[in-house]
Scaffold this motif. Sequence first.
Motif, PDB file in Angstrom:
ATOM      1  N   LYS A 283     -38.237 -52.887  18.057  1.00 19.60           N
ATOM      2  CA  LYS A 283     -38.325 -53.613  16.779  1.00 19.60           C
ATOM      3  C   LYS A 283     -38.769 -55.057  17.001  1.00 19.60           C
ATOM      4  O   LYS A 283     -39.571 -55.599  16.249  1.00 19.60           O
ATOM      5  CB  LYS A 283     -36.969 -53.602  16.075  1.00 19.60           C
ATOM      6  CG  LYS A 283     -36.584 -52.262  15.473  1.00 19.60           C
ATOM      7  CD  LYS A 283     -35.252 -52.381  14.748  1.00 19.60           C
ATOM      8  CE  LYS A 283     -34.820 -51.039  14.177  1.00 19.60           C
ATOM      9  NZ  LYS A 283     -33.495 -51.142  13.500  1.00 19.60           N
ATOM     10  N   LEU A 284     -38.231 -55.689  18.075  1.00 16.83           N
ATOM     11  CA  LEU A 284     -38.537 -57.094  18.348  1.00 16.83           C
ATOM     12  C   LEU A 284     -40.025 -57.279  18.632  1.00 16.83           C
ATOM     13  O   LEU A 284     -40.653 -58.210  18.105  1.00 16.83           O
ATOM     14  CB  LEU A 284     -37.701 -57.572  19.538  1.00 16.83           C
ATOM     15  CG  LEU A 284     -37.872 -59.048  19.935  1.00 16.83           C
ATOM     16  CD1 LEU A 284     -37.419 -59.948  18.789  1.00 16.83           C
ATOM     17  CD2 LEU A 284     -37.062 -59.349  21.196  1.00 16.83           C
TER      18      LEU A 284
ATOM     19  N   ALA B 150     -42.381 -55.309  17.647  1.00 19.19           N
ATOM     20  CA  ALA B 150     -43.099 -55.033  16.396  1.00 19.19           C
ATOM     21  C   ALA B 150     -43.033 -56.229  15.449  1.00 19.19           C
ATOM     22  O   ALA B 150     -44.015 -56.574  14.796  1.00 19.19           O
ATOM     23  CB  ALA B 150     -42.511 -53.793  15.721  1.00 19.19           C
ATOM     24  N   LEU B 151     -41.854 -56.887  15.368  1.00 20.67           N
ATOM     25  CA  LEU B 151     -41.707 -58.062  14.511  1.00 20.67           C
ATOM     26  C   LEU B 151     -42.634 -59.203  14.946  1.00 20.67           C
ATOM     27  O   LEU B 151     -43.088 -59.993  14.126  1.00 20.67           O
ATOM     28  CB  LEU B 151     -40.256 -58.552  14.527  1.00 20.67           C
ATOM     29  CG  LEU B 151     -39.231 -57.667  13.798  1.00 20.67           C
ATOM     30  CD1 LEU B 151     -37.813 -58.135  14.086  1.00 20.67           C
ATOM     31  CD2 LEU B 151     -39.487 -57.691  12.286  1.00 20.67           C
ATOM     32  N   ARG B 152     -42.888 -59.274  16.250  1.00 24.41           N
ATOM     33  CA  ARG B 152     -43.758 -60.330  16.776  1.00 24.41           C
ATOM     34  C   ARG B 152     -45.211 -59.869  16.861  1.00 24.41           C
ATOM     35  O   ARG B 152     -46.041 -60.568  17.436  1.00 24.41           O
ATOM     36  CB  ARG B 152     -43.259 -60.766  18.157  1.00 24.41           C
ATOM     37  CG  ARG B 152     -41.872 -61.410  18.099  1.00 24.41           C
ATOM     38  CD  ARG B 152     -41.341 -61.816  19.456  1.00 24.41           C
ATOM     39  NE  ARG B 152     -40.034 -62.474  19.335  1.00 24.41           N
ATOM     40  CZ  ARG B 152     -39.334 -62.957  20.366  1.00 24.41           C
ATOM     41  NH1 ARG B 152     -39.829 -62.841  21.595  1.00 24.41           N
ATOM     42  NH2 ARG B 152     -38.164 -63.546  20.165  1.00 24.41           N
ATOM     43  N   HIS B 153     -45.472 -58.691  16.350  1.00 23.02           N
ATOM     44  CA  HIS B 153     -46.831 -58.135  16.332  1.00 23.02           C
ATOM     45  C   HIS B 153     -47.441 -58.074  17.730  1.00 23.02           C
ATOM     46  O   HIS B 153     -48.653 -58.249  17.904  1.00 23.02           O
ATOM     47  CB  HIS B 153     -47.734 -58.956  15.403  1.00 23.02           C
ATOM     48  CG  HIS B 153     -47.193 -59.108  14.012  1.00 23.02           C
ATOM     49  ND1 HIS B 153     -47.122 -58.049  13.123  1.00 23.02           N
ATOM     50  CD2 HIS B 153     -46.662 -60.189  13.377  1.00 23.02           C
ATOM     51  CE1 HIS B 153     -46.590 -58.473  11.987  1.00 23.02           C
ATOM     52  NE2 HIS B 153     -46.291 -59.758  12.112  1.00 23.02           N
TER      53      HIS B 153
ATOM     54  N   GLU C 162     -33.825 -65.027  11.805  1.00 25.41           N
ATOM     55  CA  GLU C 162     -34.531 -64.091  10.914  1.00 25.41           C
ATOM     56  C   GLU C 162     -34.778 -62.770  11.623  1.00 25.41           C
ATOM     57  O   GLU C 162     -34.640 -61.694  11.019  1.00 25.41           O
ATOM     58  CB  GLU C 162     -35.866 -64.694  10.470  1.00 25.41           C
ATOM     59  CG  GLU C 162     -35.771 -65.874   9.516  1.00 25.41           C
ATOM     60  CD  GLU C 162     -35.385 -67.162  10.217  1.00 25.41           C
ATOM     61  OE1 GLU C 162     -35.417 -67.184  11.478  1.00 25.41           O
ATOM     62  OE2 GLU C 162     -35.045 -68.137   9.530  1.00 25.41           O
ATOM     63  N   GLU C 163     -35.141 -62.821  12.904  1.00 24.34           N
ATOM     64  CA  GLU C 163     -35.375 -61.593  13.672  1.00 24.34           C
ATOM     65  C   GLU C 163     -34.080 -60.821  13.862  1.00 24.34           C
ATOM     66  O   GLU C 163     -34.071 -59.580  13.856  1.00 24.34           O
ATOM     67  CB  GLU C 163     -35.995 -61.931  15.022  1.00 24.34           C
ATOM     68  CG  GLU C 163     -37.445 -62.414  14.939  1.00 24.34           C
ATOM     69  CD  GLU C 163     -37.990 -62.895  16.264  1.00 24.34           C
ATOM     70  OE1 GLU C 163     -39.214 -62.837  16.466  1.00 24.34           O
ATOM     71  OE2 GLU C 163     -37.184 -63.340  17.122  1.00 24.34           O
ATOM     72  N   GLN C 164     -32.967 -61.542  14.026  1.00 24.31           N
ATOM     73  CA  GLN C 164     -31.678 -60.879  14.235  1.00 24.31           C
ATOM     74  C   GLN C 164     -31.263 -60.040  13.032  1.00 24.31           C
ATOM     75  O   GLN C 164     -30.581 -59.027  13.181  1.00 24.31           O
ATOM     76  CB  GLN C 164     -30.599 -61.927  14.539  1.00 24.31           C
ATOM     77  CG  GLN C 164     -30.766 -62.616  15.890  1.00 24.31           C
ATOM     78  CD  GLN C 164     -29.754 -63.728  16.096  1.00 24.31           C
ATOM     79  OE1 GLN C 164     -28.582 -63.607  15.713  1.00 24.31           O
ATOM     80  NE2 GLN C 164     -30.199 -64.823  16.689  1.00 24.31           N
ATOM     81  N   THR C 165     -31.679 -60.461  11.844  1.00 23.26           N
ATOM     82  CA  THR C 165     -31.310 -59.690  10.648  1.00 23.26           C
ATOM     83  C   THR C 165     -31.929 -58.293  10.660  1.00 23.26           C
ATOM     84  O   THR C 165     -31.438 -57.386   9.984  1.00 23.26           O
ATOM     85  CB  THR C 165     -31.765 -60.423   9.366  1.00 23.26           C
ATOM     86  OG1 THR C 165     -33.191 -60.585   9.389  1.00 23.26           O
ATOM     87  CG2 THR C 165     -31.102 -61.785   9.262  1.00 23.26           C
TER      88      THR C 165
END
Length: 497
Positions: free
Chosen positions: A332-333, A335-338, A426-429
Amino acid sequence: MNKTKYVANNFDWDLDLKPDNSLKKTKIKNSHEDLNALYYQDIFNTLTDDNNPAYNNNFTGVISFETIKNGRVIQRTKVKQLEQMENLLHNHIYVKHNCYTTLNSVKGKRGNQNVAGLNALYFDIDTDHQISKTALHKLTFNELLKEESKIGKFQQIQKTLLNNGFKECLSENKNDMTINDELLLPNDVVFSGHGFHLIYFFKSQVPVNNPIMTKKWQYLEDYLGHAINNALKRYFDLEEDIVDFKATDVTRLMRAPLTKNWRDENKPVKCKVIEHNTKRYDFFDLCNNFVPFKKHKKASKPVQSFKRKYTKTIKVGSAYSLNLARASDFNKLVALRHGKCTGQRENLVFYYSYFAGASNSKTGLQKELQWFNLKFTEPLTAKEVNRVYDQYLKTDFMHLNDLKKDDKVQVPNNAKLIEIFDITSEEQTQLNTIIGYDEKLKRLNQKRRKKSATSGAKYRKQERNKKIIELFNAGESKAHIAKKLGMSRTTVTNVLK
């Protein structure tokens, strides 16, 4: 017999002392062979043709030249160039003080914490066995005879070494002192007046820009010191050590050739170089070939980083499920950072190997790492990914599948993972398990509120009131409702108002 000597900048290296302090200069002949001159040249010669960037072609630091009398430093001089050393020797040649120099260069005051450059290894061979006046009165007659026998034996050892040199002696332990099928012979052997100094110069000065360089030097010094000691003990059939292991620190002072040893003021002895070998040694080659470095091998950076940051001990069963959740969070991390993870890719892959290893075989994990690596916009090379995988295979505590469920293992805590990978609030959420204290508290409050809304006191009160109203609308009396629900009639009245 004609002596050879070297003249540089009008200074005579080969000086003989007379009691009347006059100089007796020998004729110049074969000047390049003067051993004392070559010794001092070797200290300051830091040039090398090798391309190894760890070598230094500019002399770093200074050589500390110190004059000592009765255990007290009379003068301390910082020497940067060969010409300075010439002048110092000329000025101290008749002074009745003991003169010493460091062989490794220092910055500021001499001390192990101030070493600047590594120039050589050195070993002090003590062939002057003496009995202190204090011990002399405590010895029995038989012990005294034994000590006198030792004195005679060490005097004979000194004569043998002066006449025959060290090559034959060191060959006794050639198995521990051979590199590239060649016996490690000292570059210079200095007769200190009451013993010998064996000096092994490096090809070029190694600047100390990292404390690990000093540690490597010390391991090598200790290893070769014991190897030389064992060789001499075997050759001369000795029981006691002949190498002084107290004289092995990195900024140790050694007696300066061309000065005198004034330990016995009535019989001063001239210090001089008696052997010279032109072959100089590669410090890094020595490091790679001798045992102590293999024993003290430094772990790769990812493993050290991991070990330094784990703080939580849990059972294997718990670690198994935690690692699976964390592997999902890593996906997920990224992916969140593209996929933009430059600067953290190798650490991400390393930690992912630990987390994903819980659900994969060792063979399957290699493919999993390659798949995870492709999520980066700039993936690591196959070689870099395989290097992380090889490190995983070598690290036993990471293999949860090989452990029992009740065994305990250490895992990294969330705070350290957040610190390593700079995970924002924000990423932790969006993550399941890798969350900080604030996010954890926020989720607990949300859970508490949700529970309160479905099973808390307020919820129970609302449900009770609904039941009272339903029963009253069905024609039940207030007294009957109170009895049926187990409450007072006043409570029922208050609800129905």
